[in-house]
Scaffold this motif. Structure first.
Motif, PDB file in Angstrom:
ATOM      1  N   GLN A 173       0.991  -0.942   0.065  1.00  0.00           N
ATOM      2  CA  GLN A 173      -0.254   0.093  -0.335  1.00  0.00           C
ATOM      3  C   GLN A 173       0.864   0.984   0.218  1.00  0.00           C
ATOM      4  O   GLN A 173       0.494   2.457  -0.867  1.00  0.00           O
ATOM      5  CB  GLN A 173      -0.553   0.279   1.066  1.00  0.00           C
ATOM      6  N   ILE A 174       1.984   0.888   0.290  1.00  0.00           N
ATOM      7  CA  ILE A 174       2.789   2.676   0.831  1.00  0.00           C
ATOM      8  C   ILE A 174       3.340   3.030  -0.507  1.00  0.00           C
ATOM      9  O   ILE A 174       3.773   3.852  -0.766  1.00  0.00           O
ATOM     10  CB  ILE A 174       3.698   2.504   2.046  1.00  0.00           C
ATOM     11  N   TRP A 175       3.638   1.398  -1.108  1.00  0.00           N
ATOM     12  CA  TRP A 175       4.645   1.565  -1.726  1.00  0.00           C
ATOM     13  C   TRP A 175       3.701   2.260  -2.888  1.00  0.00           C
ATOM     14  O   TRP A 175       4.364   2.996  -4.315  1.00  0.00           O
ATOM     15  CB  TRP A 175       5.115   0.022  -2.023  1.00  0.00           C
ATOM     16  N   PHE A 176       2.947   1.435  -3.184  1.00  0.00           N
ATOM     17  CA  PHE A 176       2.049   2.424  -3.979  1.00  0.00           C
ATOM     18  C   PHE A 176       1.458   3.240  -4.266  1.00  0.00           C
ATOM     19  O   PHE A 176       1.603   4.027  -5.286  1.00  0.00           O
ATOM     20  CB  PHE A 176       0.991   1.226  -4.187  1.00  0.00           C
ATOM     21  N   MET A 177       1.132   3.759  -3.279  1.00  0.00           N
ATOM     22  CA  MET A 177       0.554   5.698  -2.839  1.00  0.00           C
ATOM     23  C   MET A 177       2.213   6.298  -2.954  1.00  0.00           C
ATOM     24  O   MET A 177       2.498   7.370  -3.949  1.00  0.00           O
ATOM     25  CB  MET A 177       0.245   5.274  -1.320  1.00  0.00           C
ATOM     26  N   ARG A 178       3.218   5.860  -2.579  1.00  0.00           N
ATOM     27  CA  ARG A 178       4.443   6.754  -2.847  1.00  0.00           C
ATOM     28  C   ARG A 178       4.857   6.673  -4.459  1.00  0.00           C
ATOM     29  O   ARG A 178       5.325   8.002  -4.848  1.00  0.00           O
ATOM     30  CB  ARG A 178       5.680   5.771  -2.409  1.00  0.00           C
ATOM     31  N   CYS A 289       7.540  -2.479  -1.552  1.00  0.00           N
ATOM     32  CA  CYS A 289       7.498  -2.069  -0.608  1.00  0.00           C
ATOM     33  C   CYS A 289       8.212  -0.778  -0.173  1.00  0.00           C
ATOM     34  O   CYS A 289       9.372  -0.342  -0.677  1.00  0.00           O
ATOM     35  CB  CYS A 289       8.470  -2.492   0.714  1.00  0.00           C
ATOM     36  N   ALA A 290       7.889   0.303   0.991  1.00  0.00           N
ATOM     37  CA  ALA A 290       8.620   1.655   0.869  1.00  0.00           C
ATOM     38  C   ALA A 290       8.091   1.926   2.394  1.00  0.00           C
ATOM     39  O   ALA A 290       7.141   1.416   2.945  1.00  0.00           O
ATOM     40  CB  ALA A 290       7.659   2.496  -0.208  1.00  0.00           C
ATOM     41  N   THR A 291       8.473   3.014   2.856  1.00  0.00           N
ATOM     42  CA  THR A 291       8.691   3.518   4.504  1.00  0.00           C
ATOM     43  C   THR A 291       7.753   4.886   4.349  1.00  0.00           C
ATOM     44  O   THR A 291       7.861   5.290   3.514  1.00  0.00           O
ATOM     45  CB  THR A 291       9.821   3.648   5.057  1.00  0.00           C
ATOM     46  N   MET A 292       6.987   5.035   5.361  1.00  0.00           N
ATOM     47  CA  MET A 292       6.315   5.827   5.663  1.00  0.00           C
ATOM     48  C   MET A 292       7.088   7.257   4.958  1.00  0.00           C
ATOM     49  O   MET A 292       6.393   8.424   4.535  1.00  0.00           O
ATOM     50  CB  MET A 292       5.146   6.664   6.904  1.00  0.00           C
ATOM     51  N   ASP A 293       8.181   7.126   5.490  1.00  0.00           N
ATOM     52  CA  ASP A 293       9.333   7.904   5.163  1.00  0.00           C
ATOM     53  C   ASP A 293       9.191   8.684   4.050  1.00  0.00           C
ATOM     54  O   ASP A 293       9.444  10.144   3.787  1.00  0.00           O
ATOM     55  CB  ASP A 293      10.345   8.518   6.026  1.00  0.00           C
ATOM     56  N   GLU A 294       9.397   7.559   3.507  1.00  0.00           N
ATOM     57  CA  GLU A 294       9.703   7.661   1.803  1.00  0.00           C
ATOM     58  C   GLU A 294       8.847   8.447   1.251  1.00  0.00           C
ATOM     59  O   GLU A 294       8.008   9.582   0.284  1.00  0.00           O
ATOM     60  CB  GLU A 294      10.179   7.008   1.329  1.00  0.00           C
ATOM     61  N   LEU A 295       7.069   7.786   1.591  1.00  0.00           N
ATOM     62  CA  LEU A 295       5.620   8.335   1.414  1.00  0.00           C
ATOM     63  C   LEU A 295       5.769   9.718   1.626  1.00  0.00           C
ATOM     64  O   LEU A 295       5.089  10.931   0.760  1.00  0.00           O
ATOM     65  CB  LEU A 295       4.675   7.466   1.832  1.00  0.00           C
ATOM     66  N   GLU A 296       5.330  10.057   2.493  1.00  0.00           N
ATOM     67  CA  GLU A 296       5.774  11.960   3.168  1.00  0.00           C
ATOM     68  C   GLU A 296       6.971  12.786   2.306  1.00  0.00           C
ATOM     69  O   GLU A 296       6.522  13.977   1.664  1.00  0.00           O
ATOM     70  CB  GLU A 296       5.658  11.590   4.583  1.00  0.00           C
ATOM     71  N   ARG A 300       4.993  15.828   0.703  1.00  0.00           N
ATOM     72  CA  ARG A 300       5.749  17.397   0.971  1.00  0.00           C
ATOM     73  C   ARG A 300       6.485  17.762  -0.323  1.00  0.00           C
ATOM     74  O   ARG A 300       6.049  18.929  -1.014  1.00  0.00           O
ATOM     75  CB  ARG A 300       6.882  17.314   1.581  1.00  0.00           C
ATOM     76  N   ARG A 301       7.106  16.861  -1.520  1.00  0.00           N
ATOM     77  CA  ARG A 301       7.358  17.240  -2.648  1.00  0.00           C
ATOM     78  C   ARG A 301       5.455  17.656  -3.444  1.00  0.00           C
ATOM     79  O   ARG A 301       5.902  18.603  -4.896  1.00  0.00           O
ATOM     80  CB  ARG A 301       8.117  16.460  -3.571  1.00  0.00           C
ATOM     81  N   ASN A 302       5.210  17.251  -3.092  1.00  0.00           N
ATOM     82  CA  ASN A 302       3.454  17.037  -4.215  1.00  0.00           C
ATOM     83  C   ASN A 302       3.028  18.659  -4.258  1.00  0.00           C
ATOM     84  O   ASN A 302       1.903  18.880  -4.670  1.00  0.00           O
ATOM     85  CB  ASN A 302       2.579  16.184  -4.339  1.00  0.00           C
ATOM     86  N   ARG A 331      -3.342   8.522   6.862  1.00  0.00           N
ATOM     87  CA  ARG A 331      -2.173   8.899   6.502  1.00  0.00           C
ATOM     88  C   ARG A 331      -1.387   8.792   5.484  1.00  0.00           C
ATOM     89  O   ARG A 331       0.053   9.475   4.464  1.00  0.00           O
ATOM     90  CB  ARG A 331      -0.915   8.005   7.909  1.00  0.00           C
ATOM     91  N   MET A 332      -1.514   7.861   4.272  1.00  0.00           N
ATOM     92  CA  MET A 332      -1.354   7.836   3.049  1.00  0.00           C
ATOM     93  C   MET A 332      -1.306   8.833   2.289  1.00  0.00           C
ATOM     94  O   MET A 332      -1.245   9.159   1.009  1.00  0.00           O
ATOM     95  CB  MET A 332      -1.786   6.534   3.364  1.00  0.00           C
ATOM     96  N   GLY A 333      -2.826   9.730   2.791  1.00  0.00           N
ATOM     97  CA  GLY A 333      -3.353  11.239   2.124  1.00  0.00           C
ATOM     98  C   GLY A 333      -4.242  10.544   1.721  1.00  0.00           C
ATOM     99  O   GLY A 333      -4.934  11.812   0.818  1.00  0.00           O
ATOM    100  N   ALA A 334      -5.619  10.034   1.995  1.00  0.00           N
ATOM    101  CA  ALA A 334      -6.175   9.387   0.960  1.00  0.00           C
ATOM    102  C   ALA A 334      -7.572  10.808   1.452  1.00  0.00           C
ATOM    103  O   ALA A 334      -7.495  10.781   2.507  1.00  0.00           O
ATOM    104  CB  ALA A 334      -7.357   8.281   1.373  1.00  0.00           C
ATOM    105  N   THR A 335      -8.643  11.016   0.818  1.00  0.00           N
ATOM    106  CA  THR A 335      -9.062  11.917   1.728  1.00  0.00           C
ATOM    107  C   THR A 335     -10.953  11.189   0.544  1.00  0.00           C
ATOM    108  O   THR A 335     -12.061  12.557   1.707  1.00  0.00           O
ATOM    109  CB  THR A 335      -9.208  13.513   0.306  1.00  0.00           C
ATOM    110  N   LYS A 336     -11.246  10.150   0.644  1.00  0.00           N
ATOM    111  CA  LYS A 336     -11.874  10.041   0.179  1.00  0.00           C
ATOM    112  C   LYS A 336     -12.136   8.541  -0.027  1.00  0.00           C
ATOM    113  O   LYS A 336     -11.203   7.878  -0.471  1.00  0.00           O
ATOM    114  CB  LYS A 336     -12.532  10.450  -1.571  1.00  0.00           C
ATOM    115  N   ILE A 337     -13.553   7.965   0.386  1.00  0.00           N
ATOM    116  CA  ILE A 337     -13.269   5.964   0.143  1.00  0.00           C
ATOM    117  C   ILE A 337     -14.340   5.410  -0.461  1.00  0.00           C
ATOM    118  O   ILE A 337     -15.825   6.067   0.008  1.00  0.00           O
ATOM    119  CB  ILE A 337     -13.403   5.846   1.980  1.00  0.00           C
TER     120      ILE A 337
END
Length: 658
Positions: A173-178, A289-296, A300-302, A331-337
């Motif tokens: 999940q984290i990797w996909f979002m990153r 796989c990725a870490t939350m630090d990498e995603l965040e 921030r870049r975005n 935390r992954m950035g979602a706004t709608k479900i």
């Protein structure tokens, strides 16, 4: 091509309107003069030609004498499918890889090449398979296509589909979002990006994706291939794209699919057989796989990127919605479900193998509102065990009862797909598709029952008619419903209140004629206020969703989260802005224009929401901002606050800048 562009420019200089009919005449005339096939001058080719000349032949472009005003008119004339950004935002849908599903619904198709309930012929699925389900490449393809069709891509809504999001490993999940954010941050547009990951990749309107093994396949294809399909190799530095097959072995895949279709294998058993023993699949999983630090860091870049995420949607089931899951999703950035509800009739849910209780659906809605998420529900008619009249009653309950009242609905009929378990019930005479009149009649009544704060986003799935054994096969079902709706409303005086029917879309709006209306309604966990800008004719130019959480519900949520070792994201005395949306053709960030988006309507909605929250006794107001809207809210006086952005409310209700 150039001759057509110049003729369009001449017409615009004369003050003429170049609509689709005028453009078709120009294309046909040029084809006759050139003695060629008119498809060579098709509309979908003209804008990419113009963009290429502007980018690569500046001297030639300069000779055309194009002003910013002329360019605006030209792009408007050449833009493909303008409705795609008519809501003010360009949408990119991506699909996750095939994965075992926690559900076993009777009506769900089981295509072993896809996540559960999706079919390989659906447009988004076909693009995903072409990109080996790599999120970076899927975004790149859509950015390219949207750009070539003339749509602004500065404001992006990302929609992540593929069944139940929480069924996937957290690391995936984290990797996909990153990767989604990274593609947007890299400006991964084919032909315009410096990213090597995009070399050789495009979309249906341009150069085809280069398959593994072709001379055009990029060296980085190993990452994409390994991210999806067994046999595609690994992403190691020694990966040889020429040695990797493009997909699953088609013979083996077809054999397993037949076993699933005939009922000898379940979808999950088939996924385990095809993918679970694959060394390449396991190697791919290790790099996904990725870490939350990498995603965040990518988030921030975005915040200031060229392509900003102004909405992020994930798909799940009501029984998968827990406070802990929502903290992670936020935390992954979602706004709608997006949530598969399908029915709130327990008898129908049980008959269709949903495996959930109505009480779980009710709890899911309350939790989503307390967390500030927008709710986008999937709801179906013509399910096994239902009738047209039962469907009408079921939908009215769904949109009217306090426990539900979704913000948005995908309302579509059940269709029989060969690989679904519904096929056996159909052959046994236990299920039949509604006639066209029955189906359209139910949908008309459902639309009329939909309140002003709810949007009916879709009425069909993207299944091809060839995949549908029985049920509606007409892709223009919504147009049929709306056409009959107009006739009925003229005869009876009834009015359609739902949002999509009333959107101004690409129309210009007289801001002076707009009025701000507030529609209040109650839920078990919150008091809701739906603020909307409407024209004298009742069209909607923008809206805001304000939640006023009830203290008892907030305290109960806090206790549950603390017991699970999590800090509660919201506190008593805090109101929540769940959505702000102003309509008009998507425009580039910071660009002025005549659409509703450019008249400060969003800010006025926020200010009025603060006033209402203050009047109700709230001291602070949160907003569930998307990553790409953080800067906008900072300019309004909001500061970053945990999972949200927050602002103190002054006594008179206006924003308080600290």
């Amino acid at each position: 091509m150039e001759e057509i562009i110049l003729q369009i420019l001449d017409a615009l200089r004369r003050g003429e309107t170049v609509d689709d009919r005028a453009l078709v005449k120009l294309v046909h005339a040029q084809a006759r003069r050139a003695g060629g096939d008119k498809r060579a001058f098709a509309k979908r080719r003209l804008l990419p030609f113009y963009q290429r000349v502007k980018r690569e032949e500046p001297d030639r472009w300069a000779r055309w004498g194009i002003t910013s005003e002329l360019e605006e008119g030209l792009i408007k004339a050449l833009r493909m499918k303008p409705r795609r950004s008519a809501s003010g935002v360009a949408t990119i849908t991506v699909i996750t890889k095939p994965w075992p599903c926690s559900g076993s619904c009777v009506f769900c198709p089981s295509d072993v090449r896809m996540p559960k309930s999706y079919l390989a012929d659906e447009p988004a699925c076909a693009r995903a398979e072409q990109a080996c389900f790599d999120p970076y490449l899927q975004v790149s393809a859509r950015l390219t296509a949207l750009s070539q069709m003339g749509h602004a891509t500065d404001k992006i809504e990302l929609i992540v589909l593929g069944g139940t999001w929480s069924d996937y490993p957290v690391e995936y999940q984290i990797w996909f979002m990153r990767e989604l954010f990274r593609a947007l941050n890299d400006d991964a547009t084919v032909g315009q990006s410096g990213s090597s990951a995009c070399v050789g990749f495009s979309d249906e309107s341009g150069i085809a994706f280069a398959p593994p093994g072709s001379s055009a396949a990029p060296a980085s294809f190993g990452r994409a291939a390994a991210s999806a399909l067994p046999g595609s190799g690994s992403a190691s530095a020694s990966f040889d794209p020429g040695a990797a097959p493009a997909s699953l072995d088609p013979v083996a895949t077809e054999a397993v699919q037949c076993e699933v279709t005939d009922g000898h294998l379940s979808y999950n058993q088939a996924i385990a057989q095809l993918y679970g023993t694959s060394t390449a699949w396991q190697e791919a999983a290790r790099i996904q796989c990725a870490t939350m630090d990498e995603l965040e860091r990518e988030q921030r870049r975005n915040e200031t990127a060229r392509h900003r995420v102004v909405g992020l949607v994930i798909e799940t089931r009501p029984d998968a919605i827990t406070p802990e899951a929502l903290v992670a999703i936020r935390r992954m950035g979602a706004t709608k479900i997006q949530m598969g509800v399908q029915s709130v009739d327990q008898r129908v849910l049980d008959a269709n193998g949903r495996g959930i209780r109505v009480a779980q659906i009710e709890r899911a809605f309350s939790l989503l509102r307390l967390f500030g998420f927008k709710t986008h529900a999937h709801f179906m008619v013509n399910l096994l065990g239902s009738t047209p009249e039962a469907d009408r009653l079921d939908y009215r309950r769904f949109v009217a009862e306090l426990a539900f009242q979704p913000d948005e609905v995908k309302l579509y009929p059940c269709a029989l797909i060969e690989s679904s378990r519904l096929r056996g019930r159909y052959e046994a005479g236990e299920w039949r598709p509604y006639t066209e009149d029955e189906l359209v009649g139910v949908l008309i009544d459902d639309v009329l029952a939909t309140p002003a704060y709810c949007r009916v986003s879709r009425m069909i799935r993207d299944f091809s008619s060839g995949d549908i054994m029985a049920g509606n096969k007409k892709p223009n079902l919504r147009q049929m419903v709306e056409s009959r709706l107009h006739v009925r409303c003229e005869q009876t005086g009834e009015r359609v209140q739902e949002i999509r029917f009333r959107e101004i879309a690409t129309s210009e709006v007289d801001v002076r004629a707009l009025r701000l209306e507030v529609a209040p309604y109650e839920t078990p966990a919150t008091s809701e206020r739906f603020l909307q800008w409407v024209t004298p004719e009742g069209r909607i130019a923008g809206f805001l969703r304000l939640s006023l959480p009830k203290a008892a519900a907030v305290e109960a949520l806090a206790s549950e989260l603390r017991a699970a070792g999590c800090e509660p994201p919201v506190q008593p005395g805090e109101a929540m802005i769940r959505e702000v949306h102003v309509y008009g053709m998507a425009a580039r960030v910071g660009e002025e224009g005549g659409a509703a988006q450019h008249h400060g309507l969003g800010r006025k909605l926020v200010e009025r929401a603060c006033e209402l929250a203050c009047e109700a006794g709230y001291e602070r107001i949160n907003v569930i901002s998307a990553v790409g809207t953080r800067e906008y809210y900072r300019h309004l006086g909001f500061y970053d606050y945990g999972l949200y952005q927050q602002c103190k409310i002054r006594t008179e209700g206006m924003l308080h800048h600290e």
